[in-house]
Enzyme design. Structure first.
Site, short mmCIF file in Angstrom:
data_model
loop_
_atom_site.label_atom_id
_atom_site.label_comp_id
_atom_site.label_asym_id
_atom_site.label_seq_id
_atom_site.Cartn_x
_atom_site.Cartn_y
_atom_site.Cartn_z
N LYS A 1 5.74 -50.46 30.28
CA LYS A 1 5.85 -49.04 29.95
C LYS A 1 5.85 -48.16 31.20
O LYS A 1 6.27 -47.01 31.15
CB LYS A 1 4.76 -48.65 28.98
C1 LIG Z 1 4.66 -51.68 24.16
C2 LIG Z 1 4.74 -53.11 24.38
C3 LIG Z 1 5.63 -53.91 23.66
C4 LIG Z 1 6.50 -53.37 22.58
O1 LIG Z 1 7.48 -52.46 23.02
P1 LIG Z 1 8.16 -51.46 22.02
O2 LIG Z 1 9.03 -50.60 22.84
O3 LIG Z 1 7.04 -50.68 21.38
O4 LIG Z 1 8.88 -52.26 21.01
C5 LIG Z 1 5.67 -55.26 23.96
N1 LIG Z 1 4.88 -55.80 24.90
C6 LIG Z 1 4.01 -55.06 25.61
C7 LIG Z 1 3.13 -55.71 26.61
C8 LIG Z 1 3.92 -53.70 25.38
O5 LIG Z 1 3.05 -52.96 26.08
#
Ligand SMILES: *Cc1c(COP(=O)(O)O)cnc(C)c1O
Length: 490
Positions: free
Chosen positions: A108
């Site tokens: 993220k």
């Molecule tokens: C947020 C997250 C996801 C999922 O991503 P999305 O965009 O919400 O589908 C998968 N793995 C990790 C480690 C995350 O932090």
């Protein structure tokens, strides 16, 4: 590019306004008004590095924001621990796209290092002087990445809600020790969906009655903000460019991506890359035991009326994947139910069904699969034993899903598995997968894992140990609105 709501295509807003408000006034999500991206010269991206790719993509989506080169330079500079930003590694018979080299070791960061700067720029363009307050619900990783991204960004304040007991010790430590003068994190009694619903209700209430006692306005850092989504498109192209450069494919060859999915933001960015011209064979959506998306892509029925499981991949413990709404809009046709109707059904009954025609289109581009905790652990062990490569549980859910996908379809195209977190964010699950006995302290677990595998602990995680806890409040979900008002009065 202008943006319309998934629930009302008639009124378009500028990119600046879409980034500032996060969610449309009718509760819908902003999407590009003209999804005909045919004019985009995607091949020009292939000779660029990550920053060059990001710059071209940002300029395409946010044409009314000046200062894109500066934003890209700041967002993807030394805060990432590699100049490649999102390196691609060959692991066994596939490729792992490492998205965890940012300041919080989660994918993220790629979006959240840019969003605050985009928002700042959008505020300037619109001449906004009041404070923009970011409210975020997090299942673990978003919260820290958002806090770190917004920390001390002028004109902004950020409040992060996370489910009490629903995030790992390390994730909690990351959030409650956050530094900065404009930040705050708070635990909510409930699961992630309760937390997310609570935040959505605060937005609805703000629209109706404002925020008493302040002239601040709310915005969102969740993946529903278009400014969160767009930066993620960049690494799909980067991975493709790397494969071309490495001689693995030729320009135009289709490749598959396997995406560990929760809120459907990451994989939706892949869909947008596809619409912009990237040769994608299949986008393989990987879930954990909370397999609501697997069922949807398999059958066309979305049904959140099911048990909620806590798994070893908590960032995918989600029953309502907000960004799916955008895909519904893109894939539906005249004669299908409007997105607003489907969302109404989801709110009222927890369930909706798409038309057979819609399902056919969905399955033409998307595949799916799910991994339970045992399968996740098996993949972590197998990949480490065979290749000496350490997967985190989310990425392992992707790896397992890719295995099943190969069994079903044959391994006909190069497959890029998106790696969404450092294994050190989830040391307990990884140690247990490897069969290494451990104590109960997560920080000792990190050291132990590093000692046994030779893989280094990222500094941002090891340095959390013993850091002062600044935020220890826990609230009921009904209290969240009052909590925001109280915090803003301070
Ligand atoms: C947020 C997250 C996801 C999922 O991503 P999305 O965009 O919400 O589908 C998968 N793995 C990790 C480690 C995350 O932090």
């Amino acid at each position: 590019m202008r943006y319309i709501s998934t629930r009302d295509p008639k009124r378009a807003v500028s990119a600046a306004d879409a980034v500032i408000s996060g969610i449309a006034p009718d509760g819908g999500l902003y999407i590009p008004e003209d999804p005909d991206f045919g004019s985009f010269d995607w091949k020009a991206l292939l000779s660029e590095d990550f920053r060059g790719i990001a710059e071209r993509i940002f300029s395409f989506y946010f044409e009314d924001l000046p200062g894109i080169p500066e934003i890209v330079g700041k967002a993807y500079g030394p805060r990432f621990d590699t100049p490649e930003v999102t390196p691609l590694k060959k692991v066994g018979d596939r490729f792992v796209l490492e998205l965890f080299h940012g300041p919080t070791s989660a994918f993220k960061d790629v979006a959240l290092q840019a969003l605050p700067l985009l928002l700042s720029e959008a505020r300037k363009v619109r001449g906004i002087t009041h404070e923009t307050v970011i409210l975020t619900a997090t299942s673990g990783d978003t919260g820290k990445a958002a806090l770190e991204g917004f920390r001390d960004v002028p004109g902004t304040r950020i409040i992060v809600f996370f489910p009490d007991g629903g995030v790992s010790t390390v994730q909690r430590a990351q959030m409650v020790t956050q530094e900065g003068g404009n930040v705050c994190s708070v635990a909510v009694r409930g699961n992630f969906d309760d937390t997310q619903t609570g935040v959505k209700q605060i937005f609805v209430r703000e629209k109706a009655e404002g925020l008493p006692g302040t002239d601040a306005a709310l915005s969102s850092a969740n993946s529903i903000n278009i400014g969160r989504l767009v930066p993620q498109i960049a690494y799909y192209f980067k991975a493709y460019a790397d494969l071309v450069k490495a001689g693995e494919i030729r320009v135009g060859d289709p490749i598959d991506f396997t995406v560990p999915t929760g809120n459907f933001g990451d994989i939706l960015a892949g869909y947008l890359a596809y619409r912009m011209g990237l040769p994608v064979g299949k986008l393989v959506c990987a879930s954990n035991k909370n397999d609501v998306l697997t069922e949807f892509i398999g059958t066309g029925v979305y049904d959140k009326n099911r048990p909620f499981y806590k798994t070893t991949s908590p960032s995918m413990d989600i029953l309502v994947s907000s960004n799916l709404e955008r895909l519904l809009y893109f894939l539906s046709e005249e004669g299908d139910e409007p997105v607003s109707e489907l969302m109404k059904k989801l709110t009222e009954t927890g369930r909706y069904k798409v038309s057979p025609r819609f399902l056919e289109k969905l399955q033409a581009l998307f595949d799916c699969g799910a991994a339970n905790d045992e399968e996740v652990a098996d993949s972590i062990r197998e990949v480490f034993t065979k290749y000496g490569y350490l997967l985190d549980p989310h990425t392992a859910a992707g790896w397992h899903t890719a295995d099943r996908y190969f069994e079903k379809t044959g391994h006909t195209r190069p497959n890029v598995v998106l790696s969404t977190a450092s294994p050190y964010k989830f040391p307990q699950a990884v140690l247990e997968a490897l069969g290494i006995p451990h104590g109960s302290d997560e920080f000792e677990m990190m050291d132990l894992l590093s000692e046994k595998t030779g893989v280094q602990v990222p500094y941002n995680l090891s340095s959390l140990r013993g850091k002062e806890e600044r935020f220890t409040d826990v609230v009921d979900k009904e209290e969240m609105y009052a909590y925001v008002i109280r915090t803003l009065e301070k």
